[in-house]
Structure formats: C-alpha cells, structure tokens
Design a protein around this motif. Structure first.
Motif, short mmCIF file in Angstrom:
data_model
loop_
_atom_site.label_atom_id
_atom_site.label_comp_id
_atom_site.label_asym_id
_atom_site.label_seq_id
_atom_site.Cartn_x
_atom_site.Cartn_y
_atom_site.Cartn_z
N THR A 1 0.27 44.84 50.54
CA THR A 1 1.52 45.09 49.80
C THR A 1 2.37 46.09 50.57
OG1 THR A 1 0.70 46.93 48.46
CG2 THR A 1 0.30 44.70 47.60
N GLY A 2 3.67 46.02 50.33
CA GLY A 2 4.58 46.89 51.10
C GLY A 2 4.53 46.53 52.57
N ALA A 3 4.46 45.21 52.84
CA ALA A 3 4.21 44.75 54.21
C ALA A 3 5.48 44.37 54.96
CB ALA A 3 3.24 43.56 54.18
N SER A 4 6.64 44.66 54.37
CA SER A 4 7.89 44.29 55.05
C SER A 4 8.30 45.32 56.10
CB SER A 4 9.01 44.13 54.01
OG SER A 4 9.22 45.36 53.32
N ALA A 5 7.63 46.47 56.12
CA ALA A 5 8.04 47.55 57.03
C ALA A 5 6.89 48.53 57.22
CB ALA A 5 9.24 48.29 56.44
N GLY A 6 7.08 49.48 58.12
CA GLY A 6 6.22 50.66 58.24
C GLY A 6 4.73 50.37 58.35
N ILE A 7 3.98 51.09 57.55
CA ILE A 7 2.51 51.05 57.62
C ILE A 7 1.97 49.68 57.21
CG2 ILE A 7 0.43 51.96 56.50
CD1 ILE A 7 2.08 54.71 56.43
N GLY A 8 2.53 49.10 56.16
CA GLY A 8 2.07 47.78 55.71
C GLY A 8 2.25 46.73 56.79
N LYS A 9 3.39 46.75 57.43
CA LYS A 9 3.66 45.79 58.50
C LYS A 9 2.67 46.02 59.66
CE LYS A 9 7.21 44.49 61.84
NZ LYS A 9 8.55 44.77 62.38
N ALA A 10 2.50 47.28 60.04
CA ALA A 10 1.59 47.60 61.17
C ALA A 10 0.16 47.16 60.86
CB ALA A 10 1.63 49.10 61.46
N ALA A 11 -0.29 47.41 59.63
CA ALA A 11 -1.67 47.04 59.26
C ALA A 11 -1.81 45.51 59.18
CB ALA A 11 -2.04 47.67 57.92
N GLY A 12 -0.82 44.85 58.58
CA GLY A 12 -0.87 43.39 58.45
C GLY A 12 -0.91 42.71 59.81
N VAL A 13 -0.07 43.17 60.71
CA VAL A 13 -0.01 42.56 62.04
C VAL A 13 -1.33 42.84 62.80
CG1 VAL A 13 1.15 42.68 64.29
CG2 VAL A 13 2.50 42.57 62.17
N ALA A 14 -1.88 44.04 62.65
CA ALA A 14 -3.16 44.37 63.31
C ALA A 14 -4.27 43.45 62.78
CB ALA A 14 -3.53 45.84 63.07
N LEU A 15 -4.27 43.19 61.48
CA LEU A 15 -5.28 42.29 60.89
C LEU A 15 -5.12 40.87 61.43
CD1 LEU A 15 -5.08 43.67 57.24
CD2 LEU A 15 -7.21 43.55 58.55
N VAL A 16 -3.89 40.38 61.49
CA VAL A 16 -3.66 39.01 62.01
C VAL A 16 -4.14 38.93 63.46
CG1 VAL A 16 -1.89 37.33 62.67
CG2 VAL A 16 -1.76 38.45 60.44
#
Ligand SMILES: NC(=O)c1ccc[n+]([C@@H]2O[C@H](COP(=O)([O-])OP(=O)(O)OC[C@H]3O[C@@H](n4cnc5c(N)ncnc54)[C@H](OP(=O)(O)O)[C@@H]3O)[C@@H](O)[C@H]2O)c1
Length: 250
Positions: A11-26
């Motif tokens: 959640t909160g994956a459109s920017a910042g920490i959420g985006k960084a974590a989501g992309v790292a997981l992918v």
C-alpha cells in the motif's frame, strides 16, 4: 516457496518507500499489487515492472470497500497472498497541538491507523483461507513510533499505535502462521521527508537541516524481511540516516 510463486500487496506504492519496496520485490521475483490513490503513477510503475508480475489497484486504505476490492483483485489475479506491506501514510502540517483541525487529525488517523487495520483484517481472512496457510505483514512505523518531533501529535500518535497493532498481529496470528514485523524508518528521501534537508524544527526550538538516506536501502530492508521463511521474523527493525537526531537525544 520460491519467490516466483509468492505474492505481495504494497500500500502507498505510488511513490517513495512503497514504490521502492514494491519494485525491489518484483526484481527479486515476487508478484506485486501496487495500491494507492493516484492511478497514473501506479499504471506507470506496473508498466515498467511488466504486467504478468505486477498489478495496479487504485485504493484508498481508509475506505473499507476500497480495501476489500484491493484484496479481491489480488486474489483474482495472483491466486494467493504471502505479504502485506502496510506502508500507506501521511503527516499533518506542523502546527501547535491546539490548532490542529479535527478534520486533519481524522485524515491522518484514517490513513495511518484505520487503513492499516482494514488491510490487516483482509489479509488475515486471505491468509487463513489459503493453502499453504499463513503469511507475513510488515507495518511501516517510524522513528516517530519511539520519539515525537515538535508539533506532530497526529502522526506520532498513529505511529505509536502501529506498534500496538504489530504486537497484536504477532500474537493473534501465531496459530495461523501469520507473522508481523515493524520497520521504523528515519529520514529516507521521499516527498514526505524531503523538507528535512532545508531545516525542520528541533526539540530545543531551533531549525536545523537533517541528513537523509537513499530510499533504495529501505526497499532492500523490506525485501530482506519479506524473504525470510515464516518461522523466522524480524519483529522490529530501525533503519535510519546514521547521523539524524534520535540516538543521544539530539
Ligand atoms: N520517508 C521517511 O523518512 C519516513 C520515515 C518514517 C516513516 N515513514 C513512513 O513511510 C510511509 C511512506 O512514506 P513515504 O516517505 O514514502 O511518503 P510519500 O512519498 O509521501 O508516499 C506516501 C504514499 O502513501 C500513499 N497514501 C497516502 N494516503 C493514502 C491512502 N489514504 N490510501 C492509499 N494510499 C495512500 C501515497 O499515495 P497516493 O497519494 O497515490 O494515494 C503514497 O504512495 C508512511 O507510512 C510514512 O509514515 C517514512
């Protein structure tokens, strides 16, 4: 389970920490649902990740129907859930405590605490119903889960509450192989924290700039926690810009 078969909601994956974590997981092989309110940003990120590996679901975590839709769409696309990164959050303007409008207090509590609770409930339902059972929840706390900044009553109160939520999930989740961690971050360079570089109020009344760290390190920390087997857990992690004022009371 191999990373290729594991599924996360951030959640909160459109920017910042959420985006960084989501992309790292992918990048590490996970399938990831990116959730937030800004559709254009989510679609751009998912386009860059590849449609088979990522899904964008426009979500307001403070709204129960929106959260239900997020989990239903994730199950329909990927079939299960192994990780919820409860990351969506916001701050309020730094104003004296008695001048904070009640509406702003509610907005912060709704995004930072109610949203986490609603997502946690849906995750529990999915974790219990699937085979193999269980999953991991990582809650985004803060240094503000330990110590307030001046004029931050709404943000600090919700982040202290996150610690209670994390402990309750850890305890109530045990019998269903549901585990919970809390990551407490200090000064990662995102939209939310960028103002630290220009100077922010300190406890002694002065205004001082603070050091920031690259958000990619937070993404890697979340990935490390996520990749552990369910019988191992980082219960609490503090990751911060080394020289920010926290340790040593300044
Ligand atoms: N950066 C730091 O140093 C730091 C330190 C401690 C804790 N944190 C925590 O880390 C988390 C992320 O912060 P950030 O620094 O990455 O800030 P950010 O760049 O401002 O990102 C915040 C994210 O939360 C989303 N969001 C806000 N309200 C939402 C809602 N109601 N429903 C769904 N999504 C919502 C925003 O997306 P939309 O606007 O598209 O909805 C955005 O994707 C927050 O919980 C924050 O408290 C950050």
């Amino acid at each position: 389970m191999a990373a290729q078969n594991r599924v996360a909601i951030v959640t909160g994956a459109s920017a910042g920490i959420g985006k960084a974590a989501g992309v790292a997981l992918v990048k590490a092989g996970w399938k990831v649902t990116f959730a937030a309110r800004r559709a254009d940003l989510l679609e751009k990120i998912v386009g860059e990740c590849g449609a088979g590996k990522a899904l964008a679901v426009v979500t307001d975590v403070g709204k129960p129907e929106s959260v239900k839709n997020l989990f239903a769409q994730t199950k329909a696309k990927f079939g299960r859930l192994d990780l919820l990164f409860n990351n969506a959050g916001m701050g309020a303007p730094a104003v004296p405590l008695d001048e904070l409008p009640y509406e702003k207090w509610l907005e912060v509590v709704n995004a930072n605490l109610n949203g986490m609770f609603l997502c946690t409930q849906e995750a529990f339902r999915l974790f219990k119903s699937q085979n193999p059972q269980g999953g991991r929840i990582i809650n985004n706390g803060s240094i503000s889960a330990h110590a307030p900044r001046p004029m931050s009553v709404a943000y600090t109160s919700t982040k202290h509450a996150v610690t209670g939520l994390t402990k309750c999930i850890s305890l109530d989740g045990r019998k269903n192989d549901i585990t919970a961690s809390q990551i407490d971050i200090g000064n990662a360079l995102t939209e939310l924290a960028a103002r630290m570089a220009n100077g922010v109020p300190q406890a002694d009344g002065s205004i001082k700039p603070e050091p920031l760290m690259d958000v990619k390190h937070v993404g890697q920390a979340v990935l490390h926690m996520a990749n552990l087997p369910l019988d191992v857990n980082v219960q609490f992690m503090t990751i911060m810009a080394t020289k920010m004022p926290f340790v040593g009371r300044g």
